[in-house]
Design a protein around this motif. Structure first.
Motif, PDB file in Angstrom:
ATOM      1  N   MET A 185       0.845  -1.193   0.000  1.00 40.22           N
ATOM      2  CA  MET A 185       0.000   0.000   0.000  1.00 40.22           C
ATOM      3  C   MET A 185       0.882   1.244   0.000  1.00 40.22           C
ATOM      4  N   GLY A 186       0.433   2.279  -0.723  1.00 35.70           N
ATOM      5  CA  GLY A 186       1.122   3.567  -0.735  1.00 35.70           C
ATOM      6  C   GLY A 186       2.250   3.617  -1.747  1.00 35.70           C
ATOM      7  N   PRO A 187       2.801   4.797  -1.964  1.00 34.16           N
ATOM      8  CA  PRO A 187       3.851   4.976  -2.982  1.00 34.16           C
ATOM      9  C   PRO A 187       5.129   4.208  -2.675  1.00 34.16           C
ATOM     10  N   TYR A 188       5.376   3.908  -1.399  1.00 34.48           N
ATOM     11  CA  TYR A 188       6.591   3.167  -1.042  1.00 34.48           C
ATOM     12  C   TYR A 188       6.330   1.664  -0.924  1.00 34.48           C
ATOM     13  N   ARG A 189       5.091   1.247  -1.192  1.00 30.49           N
ATOM     14  CA  ARG A 189       4.725  -0.173  -1.249  1.00 30.49           C
ATOM     15  C   ARG A 189       5.031  -0.900   0.065  1.00 30.49           C
ATOM     16  N   TYR A 190       4.519  -0.351   1.158  1.00 31.99           N
ATOM     17  CA  TYR A 190       4.669  -1.006   2.455  1.00 31.99           C
ATOM     18  C   TYR A 190       3.701  -2.186   2.560  1.00 31.99           C
ATOM     19  N   ILE A 191       4.152  -3.254   3.187  1.00 29.18           N
ATOM     20  CA  ILE A 191       3.293  -4.412   3.436  1.00 29.18           C
ATOM     21  C   ILE A 191       2.277  -4.082   4.521  1.00 29.18           C
ATOM     22  N   VAL A 192       1.014  -4.379   4.260  1.00 28.71           N
ATOM     23  CA  VAL A 192      -0.051  -4.337   5.265  1.00 28.71           C
ATOM     24  C   VAL A 192      -0.822  -5.643   5.166  1.00 28.71           C
ATOM     25  N   LYS A 193      -1.634  -5.934   6.188  1.00 30.59           N
ATOM     26  CA  LYS A 193      -2.367  -7.185   6.200  1.00 30.59           C
ATOM     27  C   LYS A 193      -3.850  -6.939   6.432  1.00 30.59           C
TER      28      LYS A 193
ATOM     29  N   GLY B 208       9.543 -17.773  -1.602  1.00 30.09           N
ATOM     30  CA  GLY B 208       8.426 -17.020  -1.048  1.00 30.09           C
ATOM     31  C   GLY B 208       7.641 -16.321  -2.148  1.00 30.09           C
ATOM     32  N   TRP B 209       6.791 -15.377  -1.743  1.00 33.70           N
ATOM     33  CA  TRP B 209       5.946 -14.653  -2.692  1.00 33.70           C
ATOM     34  C   TRP B 209       6.677 -13.418  -3.214  1.00 33.70           C
ATOM     35  N   LYS B 210       6.631 -13.236  -4.560  1.00 34.66           N
ATOM     36  CA  LYS B 210       7.277 -12.089  -5.187  1.00 34.66           C
ATOM     37  C   LYS B 210       6.223 -11.252  -5.913  1.00 34.66           C
ATOM     38  N   PRO B 211       6.201  -9.924  -5.664  1.00 34.76           N
ATOM     39  CA  PRO B 211       5.243  -9.066  -6.356  1.00 34.76           C
ATOM     40  C   PRO B 211       5.725  -8.758  -7.776  1.00 34.76           C
ATOM     41  N   CYS B 212       4.782  -8.721  -8.694  1.00 31.06           N
ATOM     42  CA  CYS B 212       5.145  -8.489 -10.081  1.00 31.06           C
ATOM     43  C   CYS B 212       4.310  -7.367 -10.686  1.00 31.06           C
ATOM     44  N   ILE B 213       4.782  -6.837 -11.788  1.00 27.69           N
ATOM     45  CA  ILE B 213       4.062  -5.784 -12.503  1.00 27.69           C
ATOM     46  C   ILE B 213       3.005  -6.437 -13.391  1.00 27.69           C
ATOM     47  N   GLU B 214       1.777  -5.891 -13.342  1.00 29.77           N
ATOM     48  CA  GLU B 214       0.659  -6.473 -14.081  1.00 29.77           C
ATOM     49  C   GLU B 214       0.560  -5.866 -15.481  1.00 29.77           C
ATOM     50  N   THR B 215      -0.079  -6.598 -16.354  1.00 29.50           N
ATOM     51  CA  THR B 215      -0.432  -6.038 -17.663  1.00 29.50           C
ATOM     52  C   THR B 215      -1.714  -5.223 -17.523  1.00 29.50           C
ATOM     53  N   LYS B 216      -1.857  -4.194 -18.314  1.00 31.01           N
ATOM     54  CA  LYS B 216      -3.049  -3.352 -18.239  1.00 31.01           C
ATOM     55  C   LYS B 216      -4.283  -4.073 -18.768  1.00 31.01           C
ATOM     56  N   GLU B 217      -4.080  -5.060 -19.636  1.00 28.94           N
ATOM     57  CA  GLU B 217      -5.215  -5.749 -20.253  1.00 28.94           C
ATOM     58  C   GLU B 217      -5.813  -6.819 -19.330  1.00 28.94           C
ATOM     59  N   THR B 218      -4.965  -7.583 -18.675  1.00 33.60           N
ATOM     60  CA  THR B 218      -5.456  -8.724 -17.886  1.00 33.60           C
ATOM     61  C   THR B 218      -5.317  -8.528 -16.382  1.00 33.60           C
ATOM     62  N   PHE B 219      -4.570  -7.501 -15.975  1.00 29.65           N
ATOM     63  CA  PHE B 219      -4.278  -7.283 -14.552  1.00 29.65           C
ATOM     64  C   PHE B 219      -3.657  -8.523 -13.918  1.00 29.65           C
TER      65      PHE B 219
ATOM     66  N   CYS C  35      12.652  -5.081   0.472  1.00 32.89           N
ATOM     67  CA  CYS C  35      12.579  -6.526   0.280  1.00 32.89           C
ATOM     68  C   CYS C  35      12.166  -6.873  -1.154  1.00 32.89           C
ATOM     69  N   SER C  36      12.441  -8.124  -1.511  1.00 31.50           N
ATOM     70  CA  SER C  36      12.071  -8.609  -2.836  1.00 31.50           C
ATOM     71  C   SER C  36      11.170  -9.833  -2.775  1.00 31.50           C
ATOM     72  N   VAL C  37      11.046 -10.461  -1.603  1.00 37.47           N
ATOM     73  CA  VAL C  37      10.233 -11.652  -1.460  1.00 37.47           C
ATOM     74  C   VAL C  37       9.591 -11.672  -0.079  1.00 37.47           C
ATOM     75  N   TYR C  38       8.348 -12.132  -0.026  1.00 35.84           N
ATOM     76  CA  TYR C  38       7.603 -12.142   1.241  1.00 35.84           C
ATOM     77  C   TYR C  38       7.331 -13.590   1.667  1.00 35.84           C
ATOM     78  N   PRO C  39       7.489 -13.946   2.952  1.00 34.37           N
ATOM     79  CA  PRO C  39       7.829 -13.066   4.073  1.00 34.37           C
ATOM     80  C   PRO C  39       9.308 -13.017   4.414  1.00 34.37           C
ATOM     81  N   ASN C  40      10.172 -13.678   3.634  1.00 38.23           N
ATOM     82  CA  ASN C  40      11.587 -13.790   3.984  1.00 38.23           C
ATOM     83  C   ASN C  40      12.379 -12.534   3.714  1.00 38.23           C
ATOM     84  N   CYS C  41      11.835 -11.590   2.971  1.00 36.33           N
ATOM     85  CA  CYS C  41      12.438 -10.304   2.625  1.00 36.33           C
ATOM     86  C   CYS C  41      13.485 -10.464   1.537  1.00 36.33           C
ATOM     87  N   THR C  42      14.507 -11.283   1.772  1.00 34.75           N
ATOM     88  CA  THR C  42      15.553 -11.467   0.771  1.00 34.75           C
ATOM     89  C   THR C  42      15.597 -12.918   0.296  1.00 34.75           C
ATOM     90  N   GLU C  43      16.027 -13.090  -0.925  1.00 34.45           N
ATOM     91  CA  GLU C  43      16.098 -14.440  -1.500  1.00 34.45           C
ATOM     92  C   GLU C  43      17.414 -15.136  -1.144  1.00 34.45           C
TER      93      GLU C  43
END
Length: 254
Positions: free
Chosen positions: A152-160, A216-227, A246-254
């Protein structure tokens, strides 16, 4: 009968003792029928029932009466006495539903929390939806809460985000909220219990925006057509609540 708009377990105990003293002294007082609500909840969770009353059948008054029950955080066991009847502005009121406000704390900060609801509906007539009481002990409703993570937010902080659903007799998670239906004439003097557990693994709130990897889980950039994640996926970073990049959740680093 006195109209009570806000009560606590301590207030109910004091009221009960006072009523017994009046009866013993020769005064007559109608005893209000009630039932006990209990909750077995995970650590860092609270449950606050909010009871809704509406005018009894045949009464000309309209609207509803609301009574909120509160219990300090961390107090165990969770237990409330809920009245089946009440009065408001001279009108007889009956309990129609109880909304259970569930609060789960996922972090150290006060705002690191999320809310969810469960509920009990009170029926006058038998139906297939109504649960019957066992020969002894409380009537138990099972539920499971799931933590869903997102950025969430411009700095992409993790929230639950908290999501709580009912469990069937086999422990299978249902689409419906935790809780269920009760029959009014079966409730007086009985105990209803909500048992909540938490899923062992967290899940992404937006499943199409995260890919599960061995690390772990890695966030990726979505396509505008399919999200959905681009093919091949283009990953991005995020921040933990403590500020780590971080680059991977919940371990933070790979």
């Amino acid at each position: 009968m006195m109209h009570v708009r806000h009560f606590t377990p301590h207030f109910l105990r004091v009221s009960f003792v006072s009523a017994m003293a009046l009866v013993a002294s020769g005064c007559s007082m109608a005893q209000t029928e009630s039932f006990t609500f209990q909750a077995d909840i995970p650590e860092n969770f609270t449950v606050s029932p909010m009871a809704y009353y509406e005018s009894a059948s045949g009464e000309s008054c309209s609207g509803h009466n609301l009574i909120q029950s509160e219990q300090p955080k961390g107090v165990r066991p969770v237990e409330f006495k809920l009245s089946l009847t009440d009065t408001a502005k001279g009108c007889s009121m009956v309990l129609t539903k109880v909304v259970l406000h569930i609060e789960g704390q996922w972090g150290k900060r006060e705002l690191d929390m999320s809310l969810q609801t469960a509920g009990l509906s009170i029926h006058d007539e038998p139906s297939e939806a109504v649960r019957t009481f066992p020969p002894s002990g409380p009537l138990v409703f099972q539920g499971q809460c799931q933590w869903l993570f997102r950025t969430m937010g411009p700095y992409r902080y993790i929230v639950k985000i908290l999501e709580c659903r009912a469990l069937d007799a086999n422990g299978v998670v249902q689409k419906s909220l935790a809780g269920g239906a009760l029959q009014r004439d079966q409730l007086a003097g009985k105990t209803v219990k909500l048992v909540l557990t938490v899923a062992k693994e967290e899940q992404p709130y937006f499943g199409r925006s995260w890919l599960e990897t061995p690390k772990g889980w890695k966030p990726c950039i979505e396509t505008k057509e399919t999200f959905r994640c681009q093919t091949p996926p283009t990953f991005t970073d995020f921040k933990m609540p403590d500020g780590r990049d971080c680059s991977v959740y919940p371990n933070c680093t790979e």
